[in-house]
Write a protein that holds these residues in place. Structure first.
Motif, PDB file in Angstrom:
ATOM      1  N   LEU A  98       0.838  -1.201   0.000  1.00 45.15           N
ATOM      2  CA  LEU A  98       0.000   0.000   0.000  1.00 45.15           C
ATOM      3  C   LEU A  98       0.871   1.248   0.000  1.00 45.15           C
ATOM      4  O   LEU A  98       0.567   2.228  -0.697  1.00 45.15           O
ATOM      5  N   THR A  99       1.957   1.228   0.764  1.00 45.12           N
ATOM      6  CA  THR A  99       2.844   2.391   0.822  1.00 45.12           C
ATOM      7  C   THR A  99       3.427   2.700  -0.551  1.00 45.12           C
ATOM      8  O   THR A  99       3.445   3.861  -0.992  1.00 45.12           O
ATOM      9  N   LEU A 100       3.906   1.669  -1.241  1.00 45.11           N
ATOM     10  CA  LEU A 100       4.462   1.886  -2.583  1.00 45.11           C
ATOM     11  C   LEU A 100       3.391   2.345  -3.564  1.00 45.11           C
ATOM     12  O   LEU A 100       3.635   3.205  -4.422  1.00 45.11           O
ATOM     13  N   ILE A 161      -6.691   0.108  -5.667  1.00 43.83           N
ATOM     14  CA  ILE A 161      -6.255   1.391  -6.222  1.00 43.83           C
ATOM     15  C   ILE A 161      -7.192   2.497  -5.764  1.00 43.83           C
ATOM     16  O   ILE A 161      -6.758   3.599  -5.388  1.00 43.83           O
ATOM     17  N   ALA A 162      -8.493   2.225  -5.787  1.00 39.14           N
ATOM     18  CA  ALA A 162      -9.467   3.223  -5.332  1.00 39.14           C
ATOM     19  C   ALA A 162      -9.228   3.572  -3.864  1.00 39.14           C
ATOM     20  O   ALA A 162      -9.343   4.749  -3.460  1.00 39.14           O
ATOM     21  N   HIS A 163      -8.896   2.565  -3.057  1.00 41.83           N
ATOM     22  CA  HIS A 163      -8.625   2.817  -1.638  1.00 41.83           C
ATOM     23  C   HIS A 163      -7.401   3.718  -1.462  1.00 41.83           C
ATOM     24  O   HIS A 163      -7.410   4.637  -0.629  1.00 41.83           O
ATOM     25  N   ALA A 164      -6.349   3.489  -2.248  1.00 37.26           N
ATOM     26  CA  ALA A 164      -5.151   4.339  -2.160  1.00 37.26           C
ATOM     27  C   ALA A 164      -5.485   5.780  -2.535  1.00 37.26           C
ATOM     28  O   ALA A 164      -5.029   6.733  -1.875  1.00 37.26           O
ATOM     29  N   GLY A 188      -9.908   7.999  -8.222  1.00 38.90           N
ATOM     30  CA  GLY A 188     -10.226   6.791  -7.475  1.00 38.90           C
ATOM     31  C   GLY A 188     -11.677   6.386  -7.543  1.00 38.90           C
ATOM     32  O   GLY A 188     -12.051   5.328  -7.024  1.00 38.90           O
ATOM     33  N   ALA A 189     -12.494   7.204  -8.186  1.00 40.86           N
ATOM     34  CA  ALA A 189     -13.930   6.911  -8.217  1.00 40.86           C
ATOM     35  C   ALA A 189     -14.228   5.696  -9.079  1.00 40.86           C
ATOM     36  O   ALA A 189     -13.649   5.519 -10.155  1.00 40.86           O
TER      37      ALA A 189
END
Length: 735
Positions: A98-100, A161-164, A188-189
């Motif tokens: 997630l960080t990357l 991806i949306a969560h990031a 992100g939608a």
């Protein structure tokens, strides 16, 4: 995706090394029939950590239009084998992954944003598996290998991806950065959010005006995904304009074409850009009737937009050598300018440039502002008046001290890649006119890996880089060949002069003459602005060119040398030589010296011939035209060998030709003036052969021999067979 705001950390890379790598990749792609524009290869290198293997694989996965720069590169580059090989074995726990992912998606490199979004502590960013993948310094972070972002996005679910993006949206909103928050909300939608369209369009417009065409296109395209109705049309218009400013005409035409058929304010604003895009895509001035599209109402704003459409269409016609169509559009422009009450703001800029490109440079003194209508036109105007240094000074001053003036012809595009490409081509052309061949080549080569230099003036940049390559190396290099192979479909170039130049410098004078003759038979097509070509062989094209007066004088001197008869040669030689010495361009003067030298040899004046050829060699070296220098040196070497083989060493340094072959030196002296067949005929005529005997010996018709003999008389400036024989024997004996 690559950030729409974050500065590319590789934009300050060393241009010389970058150019060499782009040229190497371009050559490999050409060999594989995967033509790619140099600036596209350069962009991929910067996005793919300079890894040549990944760039080649990515080019293979792109469409031909994307490789050619006619469509924008995809927002997310494809996952190719070399990227998979780098990261498929990478084992990441969910937090590190997630960080990357957040780091790759972030539009800023602020460490605080990354820490807040991921909930990580500072020391965690450099610990464990993140060490070596993420670099942190002075409050900024960067991915050590940005290809990891491509791998992550291709191997991560849409929900992740949306969560990031959601984490980044929340963080930017907490920090008060509404623009960044808006971007991450839209990106992100998982469904349309119509209310983000308008602010995204404003963001795209700001990016476009700042010169970030690729980022503006991404943001405007995102806006179009969320918009509906009129907002969607505006978003498509902004995306199309951004694509056009980057030279991506297929994308521009696709987005702007439908808008130009509508009947509202957006139609008026989109039409001019659509005309340019369609013209470059399809190869003709967009077939629209000015009378059908002129505004029906008295709205000054509509008339101003129509004036800009007419001005862009007129310039496109002038670039392509279509004066009749150009004048029709200029007439429409004059009416629009008057109806808009613009007081010549758009009209004068377009008229000055059109007259410049059609050879009427003195018709209008340029007075507009901006990089295109102002700086570029003033620099060209100064050069064609004879002050090339002033033209270069104008360009240098504008580069060092940009004024931010609005350009009346291209408002909003003053800092676009396409405008920069025009300026780069003009500067390289002025340096070529001044005789700085190598400097011009380096400048244009550097520009070509970042800008669409093949587009300005309907392909003049391609012709220019090919001529410069030939002057230095004798043949077009991979950058030049890639530019030629990826031109928009609407730009057609005649390559016969370039082929003739390569043949001439390689010692194949006969092939050079054939190429130039074919070019002349086709009407001698040339770019709008004059580029030194091949005036040493073939028919003489005497049409006026847009070029500095000294360039014209040099060209006329070459024509004069070629056409002087034997009877007046000795009388006029000194005058021509003195006129040539007054040329300030080392390249122009070198060509005059070289042709004087060859002609002196062919007329039997060995001492003067050698002197001129040696002067030409030194001048070509000064100009950086090393292929021309090598050609002259090779000619001198062949002459020395021929004379050495025939002379009596006891009498050196005065070479005395043996009676066994008194015409051998004539063969060498005439090799740049005559074709191989003409030399054979000349030698037999000089030896007393009759036409029928020569025809039998060469297995050709008597009529063919008669034609060759007539051409010999013209080229050598003699009136009959006796004069030809005398000239041949004199040429052989004076060395």
């Amino acid at each position: 995706m690559t950030s729409a705001w974050r500065q590319d950390p590789l934009t300050a890379s060393r241009p010389a090394l970058e150019g060499e790598l782009v040229a190497e990749i371009a050559a490999e792609l050409l060999a594989s029939d995967l033509n790619a524009a140099p600036h596209v290869i350069g962009s991929l290198l910067r996005r793919l950590e300079g890894d040549a293997v990944t760039v080649r694989e990515t080019c293979g996965a792109l469409s031909s239009a994307q490789r050619a720069g006619q469509r924008m590169l995809p927002r997310l580059l494809p996952l190719v084998p070399s990227i998979s090989a780098c990261f498929d074995g990478l084992l990441l726990d969910p937090d590190d992954r997630l960080t990357l992912l957040v780091a790759g998606l972030s539009v800023t490199d602020n460490v605080e944003v990354l820490l807040r979004a991921t909930g990580r502590a500072p020391d965690e960013l450099l610990a464990g598996r993140l060490n070596g993948l993420l670099a942190v310094s002075h409050g900024r972070f960067t991915l050590c290998d940005r290809r990891a972002t491509i791998w992550l996005q291709h191997t991560t679910s849409a929900l992740e991806i949306a969560h990031a993006h959601e984490l980044l949206e929340r963080t930017h909103r907490d920090l008060g950065d509404e623009d960044a928050a808006l971007w991450h909300r839209a990106s992100g939608a998982l469904q349309r959010i119509p209310d983000v369209a308008a602010p995204l369009i404003e963001m795209a417009l700001a990016l476009s005006e700042a010169g970030h065409a690729d980022h503006a296109f991404v943001v405007a395209t995102e806006a179009a995904e969320h918009a509906d109705g009129a907002s969607c049309e505006w978003a498509r218009a902004v995306a199309g304009a951004a694509a056009m400013s980057a030279g991506c005409f297929e994308d521009a035409a696709e987005r702007l074409g439908p808008l130009s058929d509508a009947d509202h304010a957006l139609h008026a604003k989109a039409l001019g850009i659509a005309v340019v895009a369609e013209t470059n895509t399809h190869g003709m001035i967009a077939m629209i009737d000015p009378a059908e599209h002129r505004p029906r109402a008295a709205d000054p704003g509509r008339w101003r937009d129509w004036a800009r459409t007419a001005s862009l269409a007129a310039v496109a016609c002038a670039e392509r050598g279509a004066p009749h169509e150009m004048r029709a559009w200029l007439a429409a422009l004059r009416e629009a300018d008057a109806r808009a009450g613009a007081d010549g703001a758009v009209r004068d800029a377009a008229v000055a440039l059109c007259w410049m490109l059609t050879g009427e440079a003195e018709a209008v003194e340029p007075s507009s502002g901006g990089p295109f209508s102002g700086t570029m036109v003033r620099a060209l105007h100064a050069a064609v008046r004879g002050d090339i240094d002033e033209g270069l000074r104008i360009l240098a001053l504008a580069h060092a001290r940009p004024t931010g003036e609005t350009d009346p012809l291209i408002p909003g595009f003053e800092r676009s890649p396409l405008a920069d490409a025009y300026l780069a081509v003009v500067e390289a052309l002025l340096r070529f006119w001044r005789g700085d061949v190598e400097a011009a080549r380096e400048l244009l080569g550097t520009a070509s890996v970042r800008l669409p230099v093949g587009i300005p003036f309907a392909g003049l940049g391609v012709v220019l880089v090919q001529r410069l390559d030939i002057a230095v190396h004798g043949t077009p290099g991979p950058l030049a060949r890639s530019l030629a192979a990826t031109l928009p479909g609407g730009i057609r170039l005649d390559r016969l002069v370039d082929s003739g130049l390569s043949a001439y410098l390689g010692g194949a004078a006969e092939q050079a003459a054939i190429d130039v003759t074919l070019w002349h038979d086709r009407g001698a097509p040339e770019p709008a602005l004059g580029i030194p070509g091949l005036d040493e062989v073939g028919p003489v094209a005497r049409r006026p060119r847009v070029e500095p007066p000294e360039t014209t004088r040099a060209r006329l001197l070459l024509h004069r040398i070629r056409t002087l008869p034997e009877s007046s040669w000795r009388r006029e030689h000194d005058e021509i030589a003195e006129t040539g010495r007054r040329l300030t361009s080392p390249f122009d003067r070198a060509r005059v010296e070289a042709l004087l030298g060859s002609t002196c040899l062919s007329r039997g004046d060995a001492s003067a011939g050698r002197r001129h050829l040696r002067a030409a060699s030194r001048l070509f070296e000064d100009a950086g035209a090393l292929a021309w220098k090598d050609a002259v040196e090779a000619r001198l070497a062949r002459l020395t060998i021929a004379l050495s083989a025939q002379s009596d060493p006891v009498t050196e340094p005065i070479a005395v030709i043996r009676d066994a072959d008194p015409l051998a030196a004539s063969r060498v002296a005439w090799e740049t003036l005559l074709t191989e067949r003409e030399i054979e005929v000349a030698m037999r005529v000089a030896s007393g052969g009759e036409n029928r005997e020569i025809a039998t010996a060469l297995d050709v018709s008597v009529r063919t021999v008669e034609v060759h003999v007539g051409r010999l008389f013209d080229k050598l400036g003699v009136r009959n067979r006796v004069e030809l024989a005398v000239l041949a024997h004199r040429t052989g004996r004076v060395f």
